[in-house]
Design an enzyme around this catalytic site. Structure first.
Site, PDB file in Angstrom:
ATOM      1  N   GLY A 103     -13.774  -4.196   1.408  1.00  0.00           N
ATOM      2  CA  GLY A 103     -15.366  -3.294   1.376  1.00  0.00           C
ATOM      3  C   GLY A 103     -16.017  -2.361   0.254  1.00  0.00           C
ATOM      4  N   ARG A 123       0.569  -0.809  -0.104  1.00  0.00           N
ATOM      5  CA  ARG A 123       0.448  -0.049  -0.015  1.00  0.00           C
ATOM      6  C   ARG A 123       1.136   1.150  -0.042  1.00  0.00           C
ATOM      7  NH1 ARG A 123      -4.662  -1.970   4.097  1.00  0.00           N
ATOM      8  NH2 ARG A 123      -6.267  -3.032   2.320  1.00  0.00           N
ATOM      9  N   GLY A 159     -10.423 -10.006  -1.002  1.00  0.00           N
ATOM     10  CA  GLY A 159      -9.021 -10.596   0.072  1.00  0.00           C
ATOM     11  C   GLY A 159      -8.751 -12.081  -0.770  1.00  0.00           C
ATOM     12  N   LYS A 186     -20.899 -17.975   2.246  1.00  0.00           N
ATOM     13  CA  LYS A 186     -22.387 -17.926   2.356  1.00  0.00           C
ATOM     14  C   LYS A 186     -23.227 -17.148   1.617  1.00  0.00           C
ATOM     15  CE  LYS A 186     -21.485 -18.533   7.542  1.00  0.00           C
ATOM     16  NZ  LYS A 186     -21.937 -17.685   9.043  1.00  0.00           N
TER      17      LYS A 186
END
Length: 398
Positions: free
Chosen positions: A375, A41, A352, A199
């Site tokens: 996210g 980063r 990820g 999920k």
């Protein structure tokens, strides 16, 4: 998406002598002694900083690090190790400035300073109007270059974009905005989306949003097991969410109404446990035993998905197809990765596990765009307008 680009301001000579505030993402992992263990980063932030320096700006950079308590600094919350590493990469000293919100520090054109962890400032998380106003007064130009925070309306990601004289996108954020627009706003068809993971419940809104847009919706991992159950298949002891069967069926029905489909596995790889020592067996989806766990798709299913990928115009990938961390359950994800790497389609991938799979199968340079946002990337797939995108577009319109 219409927004102002920092690179254009630099090219037009509108940055020289100006105070430039760059919101970067320097939230890097550290060991117990505070040493940086992975600096991707920080390296990714360098182009925007160097661009500003080359353009003759007085440069201020800030970022969050970890999850500090506002107004209560601890030794582990400091950006000091980041300042040292950034200085090494830039080949110049990068002073770290504390207590910077009210100004009172000097930075001359051609110089760069790092402003201490912005999440230590009271009002940062809730985007305090008072803090946002002070941040806007620090600079002439605000540059948002942290896509990983683009889904958060905080003082250094949103408030300052409203109060600074000029607000624009840095090269990292601009690249994300361009790639997302290319993949989702006006894609080359067929548009194929791959959504893997454990999920359905965590990605239901993504699945429903994509089902209204895409030509093929490939599901993998535990998500695929729930779809198989919805299709009336036996799944043994596989990871599944029986309570989400109705929602899975709704997604398939929505696709069918549009003349699209959710291609389900015809064969799978099963085992009686999830471990590196587990024995993998390839079986037809109709031959799954009561104690079997589905941990990957089989070669026939993988070949079919590879064919779909080969004919795609645009590919959006989030999530692996199986437990790819173990080689005996990695075949489906590996073939998918290879198909994407060899495709002529524009591909964008994020998340990820997806990035880990891309690295494992060595296709980093053959994916059209790899999103670093986590996210933020998921929220875009859900159809949400990210706060950073919204405010930069609004400011660009005057």
């Amino acid at each position: 998406m219409q927004f102002l680009r920092f690179s254009d301001l630099c090219a037009r000579g509108e940055v020289r002598g100006k105070r430039v505030f760059i919101r970067a993402d320097l939230n890097v992992p550290q060991d117990d002694d505070g040493r940086i263990t992975e600096d991707t980063r920080i390296r990714a932030s360098v182009p925007a900083i160097q661009m500003a320096l080359d353009a003759g700006a007085a440069v201020m950079v800030t970022s969050h690090l970890g999850r500090p308590i506002e107004g209560e600094p601890r030794p582990e919350d400091t950006l000091a190790p980041v300042a040292q590493r950034l200085g090494e990469l830039l080949g110049r000293p990068v002073p770290l400035i504390t207590d910077w919100v009210d100004g009172g520090f000097a930075v001359a054109p051609g110089e760069v300073v790092l402003l201490e962890n912005c999440r230590l400032n009271k009002g940062e998380k809730k985007n305090s109007p008072e803090l946002a106003a002070k941040l806007g007064e620090l600079c002439d130009i605000f540059v948002h270059d942290a896509f990983g925070t683009a889904h958060r309306a905080e003082a250094t990601t949103y408030g300052i974009a409203e109060t600074a004289p000029i607000a624009c996108a840095g090269p990292l954020l601009a690249a994300e905005m361009d790639a997302i627009g290319r993949a989702l706003e006006n894609p080359r068809r067929p548009l194929v989306a791959i959504v893997g993971g454990s999920k359905v419940s965590t990605k239901l809104s993504i699945l429903k949003t994509l089902a209204a847009k895409v030509d093929q919706l490939i599901v993998g991992g535990g998500i695929a097991n729930t779809f198989l159950l919805a299709a009336g298949k036996r799944i043994g002891d596989s990871l599944v969410e029986p309570e989400m069967v109705r929602e899975a069926q709704q997604v398939m029905d929505l696709m069918k109404e549009r003349g699209a489909e959710v291609p389900l596995p015809a064969d799978v790889v099963v085992a009686d446990e999830v471990s590196s020592l587990a024995r993998a067996n390839r079986v037809s989806v109709d031959e799954v035993g009561p104690h079997d766990r589905i941990l990957d798709i089989g070669p026939k299913s993988a070949a079919r998905l590879a064919d779909i990928i080969a004919h795609a115009g645009t590919i959006v990938w989030n999530g692996p197809l199986g437990v790819f961390e173990y080689d005996q359950f990695a075949g489906g994800t590996k073939m998918l990765a290879s198909a994407i790497a060899h495709s002529d389609a524009f591909s964008i991938a994020g998340g990820g596990d997806t990035l880990a799979a891309i690295a494992k199968f060595h296709i980093t340079d053959r994916v059209g765009y790899i999103s670093t946002g986590g996210g933020a990337f998921l929220e875009v797939l859900e159809g949400k307008t990210l706060p950073a995108f919204e405010v930069l577009q609004r400011r660009a319109q005057g």
